[in-house]
Design a protein around this motif. Structure first.
Motif, PDB file in Angstrom:
ATOM      1  N   SER A 154      28.017  -0.400 -19.615  1.00 40.46           N
ATOM      2  CA  SER A 154      27.288   0.031 -20.791  1.00 40.46           C
ATOM      3  C   SER A 154      28.195   0.946 -21.614  1.00 40.46           C
ATOM      4  O   SER A 154      29.187   1.472 -21.117  1.00 40.46           O
ATOM      5  N   GLU A 182      22.356  -2.710 -16.858  1.00 39.72           N
ATOM      6  CA  GLU A 182      23.652  -2.952 -17.471  1.00 39.72           C
ATOM      7  C   GLU A 182      24.745  -2.445 -16.544  1.00 39.72           C
ATOM      8  O   GLU A 182      24.871  -1.245 -16.309  1.00 39.72           O
ATOM      9  N   LYS A 220      24.713  -7.965 -18.008  1.00 39.23           N
ATOM     10  CA  LYS A 220      23.361  -7.471 -18.193  1.00 39.23           C
ATOM     11  C   LYS A 220      22.345  -8.355 -17.489  1.00 39.23           C
ATOM     12  O   LYS A 220      22.503  -9.580 -17.450  1.00 39.23           O
TER      13      LYS A 220
END
Length: 323
Positions: free
Chosen positions: A181, A178, A153
């Motif tokens: 994710s 991200e 991230k």
């Protein structure tokens, strides 16, 4: 789970145990942490040793750990250096999980004048998601058919705070990238929602927080909204809260009204819901306090996922001790 939503009955048994030790002085900090979590027969174990060394304006950190999840083991190694000045902080970390290594930058700047302050920065992270911890806590999801990869991230944020008389107002906004994710999806069409991986998602988040003090009484309120580049199933776009409390040194009651917005699950949608909770704490000694908390005191009926009702009225009690 209600029989209306489920074709069969399937119980879940979870155990979640966390432990931690921290010692700190002016020169260094030592920490040891451990997690053990199981959802049915799927286990997760994680141990880590953390050492921080302080040199005037520099901070050096080393973390060595081990993680085991779903039969796969990973060694964790983290080495970072950070310069901490009065108005800014800048650092760089090298983190390895298993056979993957990432360079993780970090920077922050703070400016202020009078009752106004502005903070902005960039934060990056490479770690295991806490989805199984949440699932263990909620006790309604299965993870038998999925292995969760570490999440990478990068987040750019800013916060503006200012005071007007006895009112403090804060605006915050952030954009997160991200690389890995997760979202909740019914992948097997069995009404059991599981974490499903998606890649390269951008999430924009903004909100406001307000605190008003009137003698010993305070009121806090906040609201957050998210915008996703790729739709995230099983996460609300809006959430907010209002807290009312009283502080007199020893006895501190607080009432909280918490709102969670509607959630989309594949072709289904769950409406938003509001929960009312109460917290009471009493300071017996400067280093010891007891508390009790009552969640969802009006037993509002709500769902966390299709077919999985949320917790009814819940009472918790405990104590805090410091030495």
């Amino acid at each position: 789970p209600g029989p209306t939503y489920r074709p069969f009955d399937r119980k879940k048994y979870t155990t979640l145990f966390k432990s931690g030790f921290l010692f700190s002085n002016q020169d260094y900090t030592i920490g040891i942490n451990g997690i053990y979590n199981t959802l049915e027969e799927l286990e997760e174990k994680q141990e880590s040793f953390i050492f921080k060394k302080y040199y005037e304006k520099f901070i050096f950190k080393t973390e060595i750990g081990h993680n085991e999840f779903g039969g796969k083991e990973n060694t964790i190694f983290d080495l970072s250096a950070c310069k901490d000045d009065q108005n800014y902080q800048i650092g760089l970390a090298i983190k390895t999980i298993g056979d993957q290594t990432r360079l993780l930058p970090e920077a922050m700047i703070t400016m202020g004048k009078g009752d106004v302050s502005l903070s902005a920065g960039i934060v990056s992270d490479f770690s295991f998601p806490d989805l199984w911890i949440k699932a263990g806590d909620s006790s309604y999801l299965t993870m038998e058919n999925v292995f969760l990869l570490p999440e990478e991230k990068y987040r750019i944020y800013s916060m503006l705070n200012f005071n007007i008389a006895d009112t403090q107002i804060g605006f915050n906004g952030q954009v997160s990238y991200e690389k890995t994710s997760y979202q909740w999806r019914d992948m097997d069409n069995d009404n059991l929602y599981e974490p499903c991986m998606i890649k390269d998602n951008i999430i924009t988040d903004y909100g406001i927080d307000i605190t008003k003090k009137m003698g010993n009484v305070y009121i806090k309120a906040g609201f957050n909204h998210q915008i996703w580049q790729k739709k995230l199933s099983g996460f609300p776009k809006e959430n907010g809260y209002i807290r009312w409390g009283f502080e007199n040194g020893k006895f501190n009651p607080e009432i909280q009204v918490e709102y969670t917005g509607k959630q989309n699950f594949d072709a289904r949608r769950i409406g938003g819901y509001t929960l009312i909770s109460a917290l009471f704490s009493y300071q017996i000694h400067p280093d010891m306090a007891v508390f009790c908390k009552f969640n969802n005191i009006f037993e509002n009926e709500y769902h966390q996922a299709p077919g999985y009702p949320g917790r009814p009225f819940e009472a918790l009690a405990g104590f805090h001790i410091r030495w």
